[in-house]
Design a protein around this motif. Structure first.
Motif, PDB file in Angstrom:
ATOM      1  N   UNK A 287       0.627  -1.340   0.022  1.00  0.00           N
ATOM      2  CA  UNK A 287      -0.038  -0.007   0.030  1.00  0.00           C
ATOM      3  C   UNK A 287       0.911   1.160  -0.023  1.00  0.00           C
ATOM      4  N   UNK A 288       1.935   1.138   0.909  1.00  0.00           N
ATOM      5  CA  UNK A 288       2.719   2.551   0.976  1.00  0.00           C
ATOM      6  C   UNK A 288       3.570   2.765  -0.478  1.00  0.00           C
ATOM      7  N   UNK A 289       3.816   1.581  -0.926  1.00  0.00           N
ATOM      8  CA  UNK A 289       4.671   1.700  -2.246  1.00  0.00           C
ATOM      9  C   UNK A 289       3.751   2.562  -3.317  1.00  0.00           C
ATOM     10  N   UNK A 290       2.433   1.929  -3.623  1.00  0.00           N
ATOM     11  CA  UNK A 290       1.606   2.408  -4.256  1.00  0.00           C
ATOM     12  C   UNK A 290       1.247   3.891  -4.376  1.00  0.00           C
ATOM     13  N   UNK A 291       1.473   4.460  -2.983  1.00  0.00           N
ATOM     14  CA  UNK A 291       1.064   5.966  -2.952  1.00  0.00           C
ATOM     15  C   UNK A 291       1.974   6.569  -3.678  1.00  0.00           C
ATOM     16  N   UNK A 292       3.288   6.118  -4.073  1.00  0.00           N
ATOM     17  CA  UNK A 292       4.573   6.938  -4.692  1.00  0.00           C
ATOM     18  C   UNK A 292       4.501   6.319  -6.327  1.00  0.00           C
ATOM     19  N   UNK A 293       4.176   4.919  -6.411  1.00  0.00           N
ATOM     20  CA  UNK A 293       4.246   4.324  -7.766  1.00  0.00           C
ATOM     21  C   UNK A 293       2.814   4.074  -8.103  1.00  0.00           C
ATOM     22  N   UNK A 294       1.902   4.745  -8.873  1.00  0.00           N
ATOM     23  CA  UNK A 294       0.446   4.453  -8.662  1.00  0.00           C
ATOM     24  C   UNK A 294       0.128   3.430  -9.785  1.00  0.00           C
ATOM     25  N   UNK A 295       0.999   3.329 -10.654  1.00  0.00           N
ATOM     26  CA  UNK A 295       0.873   2.087 -11.616  1.00  0.00           C
ATOM     27  C   UNK A 295       1.165   0.833 -11.195  1.00  0.00           C
ATOM     28  N   UNK A 296       1.776   0.709  -9.793  1.00  0.00           N
ATOM     29  CA  UNK A 296       2.287  -0.561  -9.424  1.00  0.00           C
ATOM     30  C   UNK A 296       0.996  -1.366  -9.017  1.00  0.00           C
ATOM     31  N   UNK A 297       1.096  -2.733  -9.176  1.00  0.00           N
ATOM     32  CA  UNK A 297      -0.013  -3.761  -8.948  1.00  0.00           C
ATOM     33  C   UNK A 297      -0.105  -3.971  -7.463  1.00  0.00           C
ATOM     34  N   UNK A 298      -1.120  -4.460  -6.882  1.00  0.00           N
ATOM     35  CA  UNK A 298      -1.163  -4.711  -5.752  1.00  0.00           C
ATOM     36  C   UNK A 298      -0.357  -5.948  -5.345  1.00  0.00           C
ATOM     37  N   UNK A 299       0.597  -5.811  -4.225  1.00  0.00           N
ATOM     38  CA  UNK A 299       1.543  -7.174  -3.871  1.00  0.00           C
ATOM     39  C   UNK A 299       0.645  -8.055  -2.784  1.00  0.00           C
ATOM     40  N   UNK A 300       0.760  -9.262  -3.018  1.00  0.00           N
ATOM     41  CA  UNK A 300       0.240 -10.228  -2.446  1.00  0.00           C
ATOM     42  C   UNK A 300       1.651 -10.901  -1.480  1.00  0.00           C
ATOM     43  N   UNK A 301       1.301 -11.383  -0.455  1.00  0.00           N
ATOM     44  CA  UNK A 301       2.320 -12.129   0.260  1.00  0.00           C
ATOM     45  C   UNK A 301       2.899 -13.277  -0.631  1.00  0.00           C
ATOM     46  N   UNK A 302       2.453 -13.739  -1.717  1.00  0.00           N
ATOM     47  CA  UNK A 302       3.191 -14.619  -2.322  1.00  0.00           C
ATOM     48  C   UNK A 302       4.455 -13.855  -3.350  1.00  0.00           C
ATOM     49  N   UNK A 303       4.011 -12.739  -3.653  1.00  0.00           N
ATOM     50  CA  UNK A 303       5.051 -12.021  -4.450  1.00  0.00           C
ATOM     51  C   UNK A 303       6.267 -11.819  -3.938  1.00  0.00           C
ATOM     52  N   UNK A 304       6.390 -11.769  -2.436  1.00  0.00           N
ATOM     53  CA  UNK A 304       7.557 -11.665  -1.727  1.00  0.00           C
ATOM     54  C   UNK A 304       8.415 -12.851  -1.738  1.00  0.00           C
ATOM     55  N   UNK A 305       7.671 -14.088  -2.131  1.00  0.00           N
ATOM     56  CA  UNK A 305       8.370 -15.238  -1.948  1.00  0.00           C
ATOM     57  C   UNK A 305       8.584 -15.853  -3.577  1.00  0.00           C
ATOM     58  N   UNK A 306       8.470 -15.089  -4.535  1.00  0.00           N
ATOM     59  CA  UNK A 306       8.647 -15.572  -5.818  1.00  0.00           C
ATOM     60  C   UNK A 306       9.895 -15.083  -6.521  1.00  0.00           C
ATOM     61  N   UNK A 307      10.431 -16.177  -7.403  1.00  0.00           N
ATOM     62  CA  UNK A 307      11.566 -15.654  -8.070  1.00  0.00           C
ATOM     63  C   UNK A 307      11.054 -15.349  -9.586  1.00  0.00           C
ATOM     64  N   UNK A 308      10.971 -14.144  -9.830  1.00  0.00           N
ATOM     65  CA  UNK A 308      10.536 -13.898 -11.257  1.00  0.00           C
ATOM     66  C   UNK A 308      11.309 -14.401 -12.468  1.00  0.00           C
ATOM     67  N   UNK A 309      12.558 -14.120 -11.929  1.00  0.00           N
ATOM     68  CA  UNK A 309      13.259 -14.489 -13.332  1.00  0.00           C
ATOM     69  C   UNK A 309      12.923 -13.841 -14.493  1.00  0.00           C
ATOM     70  N   UNK A 310      12.164 -12.681 -14.419  1.00  0.00           N
ATOM     71  CA  UNK A 310      11.593 -11.864 -15.552  1.00  0.00           C
ATOM     72  C   UNK A 310      11.648 -10.478 -15.397  1.00  0.00           C
ATOM     73  N   UNK A 311      11.237  -9.458 -16.142  1.00  0.00           N
ATOM     74  CA  UNK A 311      11.139  -7.969 -15.860  1.00  0.00           C
ATOM     75  C   UNK A 311       9.840  -7.805 -14.831  1.00  0.00           C
ATOM     76  N   UNK A 312       9.934  -8.303 -13.623  1.00  0.00           N
ATOM     77  CA  UNK A 312       9.012  -8.230 -12.842  1.00  0.00           C
ATOM     78  C   UNK A 312       9.771  -8.159 -11.165  1.00  0.00           C
ATOM     79  N   UNK A 313       8.967  -7.449 -10.275  1.00  0.00           N
ATOM     80  CA  UNK A 313       9.442  -7.431  -9.094  1.00  0.00           C
ATOM     81  C   UNK A 313       8.869  -6.893  -8.101  1.00  0.00           C
ATOM     82  N   UNK A 314       8.729  -7.362  -6.672  1.00  0.00           N
ATOM     83  CA  UNK A 314       8.019  -6.894  -5.535  1.00  0.00           C
ATOM     84  C   UNK A 314       8.787  -5.663  -4.773  1.00  0.00           C
ATOM     85  N   UNK A 315       7.990  -4.822  -4.227  1.00  0.00           N
ATOM     86  CA  UNK A 315       8.555  -3.589  -3.528  1.00  0.00           C
ATOM     87  C   UNK A 315       7.683  -3.575  -2.123  1.00  0.00           C
TER      88      UNK A 315
END
Length: 428
Positions: A287-315
């Motif tokens: 939620x805090x990240x999206x205040x400064x990056x409005x285009x960001x998708x909503x992060x779930x708990x799984x995102x912080x356990x994910x190895x994307x290996x692609x142009x994708x990240x969790x903040x």
């Protein structure tokens, strides 16, 4: 005994021979490997093209396709890696400890090759060249099982390497296998295989560990984090973040999670978001990240356990360095984590507290690499805490043996109330 067992037992005999070769002999074999790869480049390119065409038809992911392509740059880099391995000191016979138990009764602990190593790795033909080079330089025999996507590339590379080195060190030091049945057979050969190094998915590495009595080192996930401390230089933090994520997103040392101190979020996140957007990176934010990056998708708990290996990240925005360290402990994979800070105190705390194989400050996570560490190359990165940790280069492929040289000494002379005493004089 089937054909595979016979071939691996030949490697066991070959290991005894290879461990006794001179440094100059192994250097000569490495140079022959490098020359053969250059002279037979067209055969390698043809085989790699077959792999790429088949992979595209089968709908392989873009990240795997990138790893699979054995481009001119990757071939040149592989050859350069072999030539740089030649420049490294001989890893065999290094004296690590030496003490005199009594006058002229000397004990040494010296480095020695592990013996027969099995490497199971993903769709990267360049990895095969690195692994074979490291095995040869360290005096180890090697069984190679690459990903099925690179079957043609791996087959021709093993053939080229074996033919290039046979007249120098013999043929029984390298073996390529291709089928899952061969892997299952190999996992049960604890009398002939000394070490397995698997590189692949968490599921695959776990499978290997669960189905063998052979020692295993390696890592399953590469969930690497960059923590932006409150004292970080903004421009430096953005550069490091972008490189960590985008320089080679398919690598296991690419950053997947960015943790940002709340006191620097306002200044850092908009610039970070813009820079990542320009590189095509999809951001999942709290939620805090999206205040400064409005285009960001909503992060779930799984995102912080994910190895994307692609142009994708969790903040995630954190309230303190301690919270960042706790997050890494809970969600990370003990691979590589970096802090960006101008505080020596924060750097020291991060270095002491983060339990990863590689812990960095003010630099990209992508530096976690055997070549960049000056190891010549690597067979992989280990998150184990036994034997080898971090990039596994020549030293990680060595074990030790104790050598004791005496002059007729017997234990009885040093036993009982009137026995002689050891003076244990350190000689190095």
């Amino acid at each position: 005994m089937d054909a595979l067992e016979e071939r691996i037992k030949c490697l066991r005999k070959g290991a005894s021979i290879l461990s006794r070769t001179s440094d100059d002999t192994r250097k000569k074999a490495l140079q022959s490997m490098a020359d053969a790869i250059v002279s037979r480049r067209s055969e390698i390119e043809k085989a790699n093209k077959e792999d790429l065409e088949r992979a595209e038809k089968e709908g392989i992911s873009s990240s795997l396709l990138h790893r699979l392509k054995f481009s001119d740059d990757k071939i040149a880099s592989a050859v350069k890696g072999l030539e740089e391995l030649e420049l490294l000191p001989d890893p065999i016979g290094k004296v690590r400890e030496m003490r005199e138990l009594d006058p002229e009764f000397v004990l040494k602990k010296v480095s020695f090759p592990i013996g027969v190593i099995a490497m199971i790795f993903e769709a990267r033909p360049d990895a095969l060249v690195q692994i074979a080079g490291l095995a040869l330089r360290s005096g180890n025999c090697v069984v190679l099982k690459g990903g099925k996507e690179a079957e043609c590339s791996n087959r021709i590379l093993v053939e080229i390497i074996r033919e290039a080195t046979e007249s120098i060190v013999g043929a029984d030091w390298i073996l390529g296998i291709e089928s899952h049945a061969d892997v299952d057979k190999l996992l049960g050969m604890e009398k002939d295989i000394d070490l397995i190094i698997p590189r692949g998915s968490n599921k695959f590495v776990s499978y290997v560990m669960d189905h063998t009595h052979i020692p295993v080192i390696g890592h399953s996930d590469g969930i690497c984090s960059v923590y932006i401390d409150a004292s970080a230089d903004i421009d430096m933090a953005v550069r490091i973040s972008v490189d960590s994520k985008t320089q080679y997103p398919a690598a296991c040392n690419a950053a997947e999670t960015f943790l940002v101190h709340k006191d620097i979020a306002l200044a850092f996140l908009p610039k970070f978001g813009k820079a990542m957007e320009e590189k095509g990176v999809k951001i999942h934010g709290d939620e805090e990240t999206r205040k400064f990056i409005p285009s960001a998708l909503v992060a779930t708990e799984d995102d912080y356990h994910t190895e994307y290996l692609a142009l994708e990240c969790a903040v995630k925005v954190v309230g303190s360095i301690e919270e960042a360290i706790d997050h890494i402990a809970e969600h990370g994979s003990h691979h590589t984590d970096s802090i960006v800070t101008s505080s020596e105190e924060a750097k020291k705390l991060f270095f002491l507290s983060v339990d990863s194989a590689d812990v960095f400050a003010n630099c990209s996570t992508r530096f976690a690499d055997g070549f960049r560490f000056g190891l010549g190359a690597e067979v992989g990165i280990s998150t184990s805490k036994i034997h080898a940790r971090g990039p596994v280069g020549l030293d990680g492929l060595m074990t030790t043996k104790w050598l004791l040289s005496g002059n007729g000494e017997i234990v009885a002379d040093y036993s009982g109330p009137d026995g002689k005493s050891f003076h244990h004089k350190e000689l190095m």
